[in-house]
Design a protein around this motif. Structure first.
Motif, PDB file in Angstrom:
ATOM      1  N   UNK A  69     -12.669  19.090  -9.249  1.00 59.63           N
ATOM      2  CA  UNK A  69     -12.531  17.659  -9.022  1.00 59.63           C
ATOM      3  C   UNK A  69     -11.067  17.213  -9.038  1.00 59.63           C
ATOM      4  N   UNK A  70     -10.761  16.312  -8.141  1.00 61.74           N
ATOM      5  CA  UNK A  70      -9.461  15.639  -8.135  1.00 61.74           C
ATOM      6  C   UNK A  70      -9.745  14.141  -8.072  1.00 61.74           C
ATOM      7  N   UNK A  71      -9.183  13.387  -9.008  1.00 65.94           N
ATOM      8  CA  UNK A  71      -9.416  11.947  -9.063  1.00 65.94           C
ATOM      9  C   UNK A  71      -8.239  11.198  -8.434  1.00 65.94           C
ATOM     10  N   UNK A  72      -8.559  10.316  -7.510  1.00 67.11           N
ATOM     11  CA  UNK A  72      -7.560   9.461  -6.871  1.00 67.11           C
ATOM     12  C   UNK A  72      -7.790   8.005  -7.303  1.00 67.11           C
ATOM     13  N   UNK A  73      -6.714   7.280  -7.520  1.00 66.38           N
ATOM     14  CA  UNK A  73      -6.816   5.849  -7.814  1.00 66.38           C
ATOM     15  C   UNK A  73      -6.616   5.060  -6.535  1.00 66.38           C
ATOM     16  N   UNK A  74      -7.397   4.023  -6.367  1.00 66.86           N
ATOM     17  CA  UNK A  74      -7.213   3.139  -5.216  1.00 66.86           C
ATOM     18  C   UNK A  74      -7.449   1.700  -5.668  1.00 66.86           C
ATOM     19  N   UNK A  75      -6.872   0.737  -4.964  1.00 66.56           N
ATOM     20  CA  UNK A  75      -7.028  -0.657  -5.367  1.00 66.56           C
ATOM     21  C   UNK A  75      -8.479  -1.134  -5.281  1.00 66.56           C
ATOM     22  N   UNK A  76      -8.805  -2.102  -6.128  1.00 70.47           N
ATOM     23  CA  UNK A  76     -10.098  -2.772  -6.061  1.00 70.47           C
ATOM     24  C   UNK A  76     -10.106  -3.752  -4.901  1.00 70.47           C
ATOM     25  N   UNK A  77      -8.972  -4.443  -4.724  1.00 69.44           N
ATOM     26  CA  UNK A  77      -8.867  -5.458  -3.672  1.00 69.44           C
ATOM     27  C   UNK A  77      -8.185  -6.701  -4.201  1.00 69.44           C
ATOM     28  N   UNK A  78      -8.659  -7.841  -3.772  1.00 70.11           N
ATOM     29  CA  UNK A  78      -8.097  -9.114  -4.233  1.00 70.11           C
ATOM     30  C   UNK A  78      -8.808  -9.527  -5.522  1.00 70.11           C
ATOM     31  N   UNK A  79      -8.028  -9.808  -6.548  1.00 71.01           N
ATOM     32  CA  UNK A  79      -8.567 -10.183  -7.855  1.00 71.01           C
ATOM     33  C   UNK A  79      -8.466 -11.696  -8.038  1.00 71.01           C
TER      34      UNK A  79
ATOM     35  N   UNK B  11       0.719   4.975 -17.890  1.00 69.29           N
ATOM     36  CA  UNK B  11      -0.344   5.592 -17.086  1.00 69.29           C
ATOM     37  C   UNK B  11      -0.010   5.579 -15.605  1.00 69.29           C
ATOM     38  N   UNK B  12      -0.578   6.552 -14.873  1.00 71.87           N
ATOM     39  CA  UNK B  12      -0.496   6.565 -13.418  1.00 71.87           C
ATOM     40  C   UNK B  12      -1.626   5.709 -12.871  1.00 71.87           C
ATOM     41  N   UNK B  13      -1.359   5.064 -11.738  1.00 70.58           N
ATOM     42  CA  UNK B  13      -2.371   4.174 -11.178  1.00 70.58           C
ATOM     43  C   UNK B  13      -2.465   4.269  -9.660  1.00 70.58           C
ATOM     44  N   UNK B  14      -1.820   5.271  -9.075  1.00 71.65           N
ATOM     45  CA  UNK B  14      -1.900   5.448  -7.634  1.00 71.65           C
ATOM     46  C   UNK B  14      -1.869   6.933  -7.312  1.00 71.65           C
ATOM     47  N   UNK B  15      -2.481   7.293  -6.212  1.00 71.88           N
ATOM     48  CA  UNK B  15      -2.520   8.707  -5.833  1.00 71.88           C
ATOM     49  C   UNK B  15      -3.390   9.516  -6.767  1.00 71.88           C
TER      50      UNK B  15
ATOM     51  N   UNK C  19       0.813  -1.222   0.000  1.00 75.68           N
ATOM     52  CA  UNK C  19       0.000   0.000   0.000  1.00 75.68           C
ATOM     53  C   UNK C  19       0.842   1.266   0.000  1.00 75.68           C
ATOM     54  N   UNK C  20       1.986   1.207   0.660  1.00 78.05           N
ATOM     55  CA  UNK C  20       2.820   2.414   0.784  1.00 78.05           C
ATOM     56  C   UNK C  20       3.724   2.651  -0.420  1.00 78.05           C
ATOM     57  N   UNK C  21       3.709   1.752  -1.390  1.00 74.86           N
ATOM     58  CA  UNK C  21       4.581   1.879  -2.556  1.00 74.86           C
ATOM     59  C   UNK C  21       4.113   3.019  -3.449  1.00 74.86           C
ATOM     60  N   UNK C  22       5.081   3.827  -3.893  1.00 76.14           N
ATOM     61  CA  UNK C  22       4.731   4.894  -4.832  1.00 76.14           C
ATOM     62  C   UNK C  22       4.678   4.329  -6.244  1.00 76.14           C
ATOM     63  N   UNK C  23       4.403   5.212  -7.226  1.00 81.99           N
ATOM     64  CA  UNK C  23       4.233   4.748  -8.603  1.00 81.99           C
ATOM     65  C   UNK C  23       5.482   4.045  -9.129  1.00 81.99           C
ATOM     66  N   UNK C  24       6.640   4.563  -8.807  1.00 73.85           N
ATOM     67  CA  UNK C  24       7.885   3.959  -9.287  1.00 73.85           C
ATOM     68  C   UNK C  24       8.049   2.541  -8.761  1.00 73.85           C
ATOM     69  N   UNK C  25       7.725   2.331  -7.481  1.00 79.61           N
ATOM     70  CA  UNK C  25       7.868   0.995  -6.892  1.00 79.61           C
ATOM     71  C   UNK C  25       6.802   0.033  -7.439  1.00 79.61           C
ATOM     72  N   UNK C  26       5.607   0.545  -7.667  1.00 78.37           N
ATOM     73  CA  UNK C  26       4.570  -0.285  -8.280  1.00 78.37           C
ATOM     74  C   UNK C  26       5.011  -0.719  -9.671  1.00 78.37           C
TER      75      UNK C  26
END
Length: 333
Positions: A109-119, A95-99, A34-41
């Motif tokens: 409006x500001x859009x934030x990405x968050x995980x769906x959960x377990x896939x 693409x960006x996928x976090x934050x 959860x704490x990983x930034x975009x680069x680490x993801x």
């Protein structure tokens, strides 16, 4: 509940307990991720891609897939393992996928990405390496964990793929349990339980699994049945069209759902188009041969798994086709 009670009485682990344990490990891995930034993801996603794209891995897993399932051919699966994975990675890296992923100041409006959960990722016997890896890449890009439910007949090949992904995740310091697999034996009950316990299901392969996912009460994305038609009209370069149809049809012995399964040819070019297809390697079955092929391919309304996705020479023998059929690349009925 009855199954879980019976399992406790015999000392066995029930399907529900197995799935619950996988889900728990997946959520724990997500919490660490959860704490990983975009680069680490992106580093984790790239690590997963490399586990299959690496030339020696692409070849070894292609060989294992054909050996395990008896479906397709090694050269095509090597191409699948590398090209599909590279294409997916290329698109994901753009693409960006976090934050914060988008700001619309004019709308406040500001859009934030968050995980769906377990896939829960259900994968087919026809693609036991590329599909799990590509689904895992997409899941992790969003900060999710993924649990693969493979085809039972492909478990050995898919498990080797999962282990390769987990090893690469560990190398970059990402939690290994971001990617897991249902243990053997993979049953319909286990797959259904996983679909019901996960937060999102992504299903490729059996239409029965697709229907189960859509009726699970959870978000689901399912593949449609592959039966791609192609139209040849009077404007077509017939030889060029025939070569492309052949290349697509014989790739991995037609296991891809995008492989041509039917041709619609306009009357004014029918004879010339058939001639071009024969030049490209096709064999036009007679009416009697066609009935025999259909009877062998379909049993009680279902495809005969013992003869699909085989080399053309194997099919010619199975269909009892002689003469030019023995050297054909594909058959027309």
């Amino acid at each position: 509940m009855a199954q879980a009670t019976a399992a406790k009485q015999t000392g066995e682990i029930s399907t529900e307990e197995t799935v619950s344990g996988l889900i728990e490990k997946a959520r724990e891995a997500m919490a660490l991720f959860e704490s990983h930034d975009q680069a680490r993801i992106d580093e984790a996603v790239t690590a997963i891609a490399w586990s299959l794209y690496r030339p020696e891995s692409a070849k070894a897993l292609a060989e294992l897939a054909v050996e395990t399932t008896g479906l397709g051919n090694v050269p095509s699966k090597i191409i699948k393992n590398q090209r599909k994975t590279f294409g997916t990675l290329r698109d994901l890296m753009r693409v960006r996928s976090t934050g914060i992923i988008e700001e619309l100041p004019e709308k406040g409006l500001v859009k934030y990405a968050k995980p769906v959960g377990v896939v829960a990722a259900v994968t087919p016997s026809t693609n036991p390496s590329a599909t799990p890896v590509n689904k895992a890449m997409m899941a992790l890009k969003g900060g999710n964990a993924v649990i693969i439910a493979p085809s039972p007949m492909a478990w050995t090949a898919t498990n080797a793929t999962i282990e390769a992904m987990r090893a690469e995740l560990a190398k970059v310091g990402a939690p290994r349990d971001l990617v897991q697999i249902l243990p053997q034996p993979v049953t319909r009950e286990a797959t259904t339980a996983l679909i019901g316990a996960a937060d999102l299901s992504v299903v490729t392969g059996s239409q029965n699994n697709v229907r189960r996912a859509y009726s699970s009460g959870k978000p689901a994305i399912g593949v449609g049945a592959g039966n791609a038609p192609v139209i040849i009209d009077a404007s077509a370069d017939l030889d060029d069209a025939a070569q492309m149809i052949c290349a697509s049809k014989i790739f991995d012995n037609a296991t891809s759902c995008s492989s041509e399964n039917s041709l619609i040819i306009l009357d004014e070019v029918y004879d010339e188009a058939i001639a071009a297809l024969i030049r490209a390697g096709g064999y036009m079955a007679s009416e009697g041969e066609g009935r025999r092929i259909v009877d062998l391919l379909w049993r009680d309304g279902n495809l005969n798994r013992h003869i699909i996705a085989k080399d053309a020479s194997v099919l010619a023998q199975a269909f009892g086709l002689a003469g030019d059929a023995g050297s054909a690349k594909f058959f027309m009925v």
